[in-house]
Motif scaffolding. Structure first.
Motif, PDB file in Angstrom:
ATOM      1  N   ARG A 103       0.979  -1.336  -0.063  1.00 42.53           N
ATOM      2  CA  ARG A 103       0.152   0.155  -0.031  1.00 42.53           C
ATOM      3  C   ARG A 103       0.799   1.135  -0.113  1.00 42.53           C
ATOM      4  O   ARG A 103       1.585   1.452   0.775  1.00 42.53           O
ATOM      5  CB  ARG A 103      -1.034  -0.062   1.295  1.00 42.53           C
ATOM      6  CG  ARG A 103      -1.824  -0.873   1.484  1.00 42.53           C
ATOM      7  CD  ARG A 103      -2.863  -1.039   2.537  1.00 42.53           C
ATOM      8  NE  ARG A 103      -3.915  -1.945   2.517  1.00 42.53           N
ATOM      9  CZ  ARG A 103      -3.822  -3.349   2.747  1.00 42.53           C
ATOM     10  NH1 ARG A 103      -2.579  -3.705   3.006  1.00 42.53           N
ATOM     11  NH2 ARG A 103      -4.753  -4.198   2.544  1.00 42.53           N
ATOM     12  N   PHE A 105       1.302   5.676  -0.630  1.00 45.19           N
ATOM     13  CA  PHE A 105       0.793   6.995  -0.552  1.00 45.19           C
ATOM     14  C   PHE A 105       1.821   8.027  -1.103  1.00 45.19           C
ATOM     15  O   PHE A 105       2.837   7.783  -0.326  1.00 45.19           O
ATOM     16  CB  PHE A 105      -0.134   7.429   0.538  1.00 45.19           C
ATOM     17  CG  PHE A 105      -0.348   9.022   0.573  1.00 45.19           C
ATOM     18  CD1 PHE A 105      -1.401   9.423  -0.612  1.00 45.19           C
ATOM     19  CD2 PHE A 105       0.355   9.871   1.236  1.00 45.19           C
ATOM     20  CE1 PHE A 105      -1.838  10.646  -0.631  1.00 45.19           C
ATOM     21  CE2 PHE A 105      -0.146  11.179   1.111  1.00 45.19           C
ATOM     22  CZ  PHE A 105      -1.069  11.473   0.359  1.00 45.19           C
ATOM     23  N   LEU A 161      -1.723  -1.313  -3.866  1.00 48.60           N
ATOM     24  CA  LEU A 161      -2.805  -0.392  -3.705  1.00 48.60           C
ATOM     25  C   LEU A 161      -1.996   0.836  -3.635  1.00 48.60           C
ATOM     26  O   LEU A 161      -1.383   1.056  -2.851  1.00 48.60           O
ATOM     27  CB  LEU A 161      -3.621  -0.744  -2.435  1.00 48.60           C
ATOM     28  CG  LEU A 161      -4.217  -2.072  -2.419  1.00 48.60           C
ATOM     29  CD1 LEU A 161      -4.796  -2.255  -0.989  1.00 48.60           C
ATOM     30  CD2 LEU A 161      -5.134  -2.514  -3.501  1.00 48.60           C
ATOM     31  N   VAL A 163      -2.426   5.114  -3.764  1.00 48.54           N
ATOM     32  CA  VAL A 163      -3.178   6.275  -3.813  1.00 48.54           C
ATOM     33  C   VAL A 163      -2.188   7.490  -4.029  1.00 48.54           C
ATOM     34  O   VAL A 163      -1.150   7.578  -3.302  1.00 48.54           O
ATOM     35  CB  VAL A 163      -3.985   6.581  -2.251  1.00 48.54           C
ATOM     36  CG1 VAL A 163      -4.476   7.900  -2.378  1.00 48.54           C
ATOM     37  CG2 VAL A 163      -4.859   5.473  -2.162  1.00 48.54           C
ATOM     38  N   GLN A 198      -5.463   4.883  -7.181  1.00 48.24           N
ATOM     39  CA  GLN A 198      -6.383   5.876  -6.852  1.00 48.24           C
ATOM     40  C   GLN A 198      -5.784   7.374  -6.752  1.00 48.24           C
ATOM     41  O   GLN A 198      -4.571   7.378  -6.646  1.00 48.24           O
ATOM     42  CB  GLN A 198      -7.288   5.777  -5.688  1.00 48.24           C
ATOM     43  CG  GLN A 198      -8.189   4.542  -5.635  1.00 48.24           C
ATOM     44  CD  GLN A 198      -8.791   4.388  -4.181  1.00 48.24           C
ATOM     45  OE1 GLN A 198      -8.261   3.467  -3.416  1.00 48.24           O
ATOM     46  NE2 GLN A 198      -9.625   5.010  -4.023  1.00 48.24           N
ATOM     47  N   TYR A 250      -5.083   4.715   5.977  1.00 50.66           N
ATOM     48  CA  TYR A 250      -4.884   4.562   4.822  1.00 50.66           C
ATOM     49  C   TYR A 250      -6.221   4.113   4.228  1.00 50.66           C
ATOM     50  O   TYR A 250      -6.713   4.561   3.218  1.00 50.66           O
ATOM     51  CB  TYR A 250      -4.018   3.385   4.429  1.00 50.66           C
ATOM     52  CG  TYR A 250      -3.492   3.274   3.102  1.00 50.66           C
ATOM     53  CD1 TYR A 250      -2.328   3.846   2.656  1.00 50.66           C
ATOM     54  CD2 TYR A 250      -4.139   2.295   2.008  1.00 50.66           C
ATOM     55  CE1 TYR A 250      -2.245   3.856   1.200  1.00 50.66           C
ATOM     56  CE2 TYR A 250      -3.946   2.206   0.964  1.00 50.66           C
ATOM     57  CZ  TYR A 250      -2.765   3.004   0.470  1.00 50.66           C
ATOM     58  OH  TYR A 250      -2.541   3.038  -0.936  1.00 50.66           O
ATOM     59  N   HIS A 251      -7.166   3.173   5.038  1.00 47.72           N
ATOM     60  CA  HIS A 251      -8.434   2.909   4.539  1.00 47.72           C
ATOM     61  C   HIS A 251      -9.389   4.109   4.285  1.00 47.72           C
ATOM     62  O   HIS A 251     -10.162   4.316   3.453  1.00 47.72           O
ATOM     63  CB  HIS A 251      -9.022   1.899   5.437  1.00 47.72           C
ATOM     64  CG  HIS A 251      -8.378   0.644   5.232  1.00 47.72           C
ATOM     65  ND1 HIS A 251      -8.498  -0.404   6.406  1.00 47.72           N
ATOM     66  CD2 HIS A 251      -7.567   0.065   4.347  1.00 47.72           C
ATOM     67  CE1 HIS A 251      -7.828  -1.555   5.967  1.00 47.72           C
ATOM     68  NE2 HIS A 251      -7.435  -1.232   4.889  1.00 47.72           N
ATOM     69  N   GLN A 254      -8.432   6.019   1.297  1.00 46.33           N
ATOM     70  CA  GLN A 254      -8.916   5.319   0.019  1.00 46.33           C
ATOM     71  C   GLN A 254     -10.598   5.654   0.058  1.00 46.33           C
ATOM     72  O   GLN A 254     -11.099   5.960  -1.218  1.00 46.33           O
ATOM     73  CB  GLN A 254      -8.874   3.642   0.389  1.00 46.33           C
ATOM     74  CG  GLN A 254      -7.456   3.183  -0.049  1.00 46.33           C
ATOM     75  CD  GLN A 254      -7.202   1.865   0.147  1.00 46.33           C
ATOM     76  OE1 GLN A 254      -7.721   1.186   1.189  1.00 46.33           O
ATOM     77  NE2 GLN A 254      -6.925   1.158  -0.933  1.00 46.33           N
ATOM     78  N   SER A 259     -12.471   7.142  -7.042  1.00 47.53           N
ATOM     79  CA  SER A 259     -12.332   5.776  -7.750  1.00 47.53           C
ATOM     80  C   SER A 259     -11.399   5.450  -8.721  1.00 47.53           C
ATOM     81  O   SER A 259     -10.817   6.397  -9.178  1.00 47.53           O
ATOM     82  CB  SER A 259     -13.936   5.312  -8.108  1.00 47.53           C
ATOM     83  OG  SER A 259     -13.915   6.015  -9.344  1.00 47.53           O
ATOM     84  N   GLN A 260     -11.119   4.277  -8.797  1.00 47.89           N
ATOM     85  CA  GLN A 260     -10.040   4.032  -9.950  1.00 47.89           C
ATOM     86  C   GLN A 260     -10.522   4.445 -11.254  1.00 47.89           C
ATOM     87  O   GLN A 260      -9.510   5.002 -12.018  1.00 47.89           O
ATOM     88  CB  GLN A 260      -9.819   2.537 -10.064  1.00 47.89           C
ATOM     89  CG  GLN A 260      -8.676   2.106 -11.180  1.00 47.89           C
ATOM     90  CD  GLN A 260      -8.093   0.569 -11.073  1.00 47.89           C
ATOM     91  OE1 GLN A 260      -6.981   0.594 -10.185  1.00 47.89           O
ATOM     92  NE2 GLN A 260      -8.700  -0.268 -11.457  1.00 47.89           N
TER      93      GLN A 260
END
Length: 275
Positions: A103, A105, A161, A163, A198, A250-251, A254, A259-260
Motif C-alpha cells: 500500500r 501513498f 494499492l 493512492v 486512486q 490508509y483505509h 481510500q 475511484s480507480q
C-alpha cells in the motif's frame, strides 16, 4: 608512475578501491591486465581503485568472477550504494521484494515503483544538478529502482494499492513527452488484476489523511512493515501497535479518494494534454 596511496577508511568507495588493488597486486596483475579480464579500460580500473569513479553492479559482479570472491564485491557495492539512501530504506526494500500486499501513498512525484525509466532519470539528473548526488550515484539510483520494479514481476505478484495525491500527476517532470509516457504507464498499471490506482484530488483539502508519503507492506506471514520518510530521514516500523493506526488511516484515505475509474479518467485527460 607514482602510485597513489589509498586510505580505505576514507569512504566506502575508497574501501572498495583499496580491496580491488590489494587483490590485483596479490596476483601480480597490472591495471591493464585486470581491466582486460573485467571488460573495462585501464583508466576505468584506475579510477575505481582510487575512488574517483564509483563501481557499478556490473563492475562489482565482474570483479567477483575474476577474483573468485563469491559475492563480496557485489555486497560492498550494495553497502556503498545504500550509503546515499535514507536510513531504513535499504531494509524496507528487502521486505518489499517479499511482500504479498503493498500500500503506497505519495505526494508530489509518481511513486518509484510506477515510474518510467525516463521519469526516474530526470529526477536523478536533477539531484546531480543540485549537487545532492554524483552522476555515478544517479546511475545507481536509476538501476536500483529498476531492480525494485523487476523484483515485483514474479509468478505471484503482490496486490498493489496506490493512492497518489493529485500533485503527483500535475507536477511536470522532464517535459510533455516524458509526462505523456508516464501517464500511459499509470493507465497500464491500473489495468492489471492485482493493482488498484486512486488519486486524492486537491479538493479533499484538510480531509487528506496523510501529509507525508507512506508505505505499508503485508508480508507472507501476515505481519506488517511501515515505512515513512521526510526530506532527510526515513523510518522503518515493524511494531503492529503503531502500524495498525496507519492502516486505518490508509483505509480512510481510500474512501475519500477518487475511484480507480475516475482516477484513470483524470490520468488519461492529462496524457492527452501532454501529447
Amino acid at each position: 608512475m607514482n602510485k597513489k596511496d589509498l586510505n580505505p577508511d576514507a569512504s566506502p568507495a575508497a574501501a572498495f578501491g583499496a580491496r580491488i588493488r590489494s587483490l590485483r597486486e596479490e596476483r601480480g596483475w597490472k591495471q591493464e591486465e585486470l581491466a582486460e579480464k573485467l571488460g573495462y579500460s585501464g583508466t576505468h580500473v584506475s579510477a575505481v581503485e582510487t575512488g574517483r569513479k564509483l563501481p557499478t553492479v556490473r563492475f562489482s559482479r565482474s570483479a567477483d568472477r575474476v577474483f573468485g570472491a563469491g559475492d563480496m564485491f557485489e555486497r560492498l557495492w550494495r553497502e556503498l550504494r545504500n550509503g546515499v539512501l535514507l536510513e531504513g530504506f535499504p531494509e524496507y526494500v528487502g521486505y518489499e521484494a517479499r511482500a504479498v500486499e503493498i500500500r503506497l501513498f505519495e505526494i508530489g512525484i509518481i511513486p518509484g515503483l510506477l515510474q518510467t525509466p525516463e521519469y526516474a532519470r530526470v529526477l536523478a539528473e536533477s539531484a546531480v544538478e543540485r549537487g545532492a548526488i554524483t552522476p555515478e550515484q544517479a546511475d545507481e539510483r536509476v538501476a536500483f529502482l529498476a531492480e525494485r520494479q523487476s523484483a515485483l514481476e514474479r509468478a505471484q505478484p503482490p496486490l498493489m494499492l496506490v493512492v497518489m495525491d493529485e500533485s503527483c500527476i500535475r507536477r511536470p517532470v522532464g517535459g510533455p513527452g516524458v509526462m505523456a509516457r508516464q501517464m500511459a504507464r499509470l493507465v497500464e498499471f491500473a489495468k492489471k488484476p492485482t493493482t488498484v490506482l486512486q488519486t486524492a484530488p486537491f479538493d479533499l483539502g484538510e480531509r487528506r489523511a496523510f501529509n507525508l508519503p507512506v508505505n505499508l507492506l503485508t508480508l507472507p506471514d501476515r505481519s506488517m512493515v511501515a515505512y515513512a520518510e521526510s526530506q532527510t530521514q526515513g523510518h522503518l516500523d515493524r511494531e503492529i501497535t503503531s502500524i495498525l493506526p496507519l492502516l486505518t488511516t490508509y483505509h480512510q484515505l481510500q474512501a475519500e479518494a477518487l475511484s480507480q475509474a475516475a482516477s484513470v479518467a483524470m490520468v488519461r485527460s492529462l496524457e492527452r494534454e501532454f501529447l
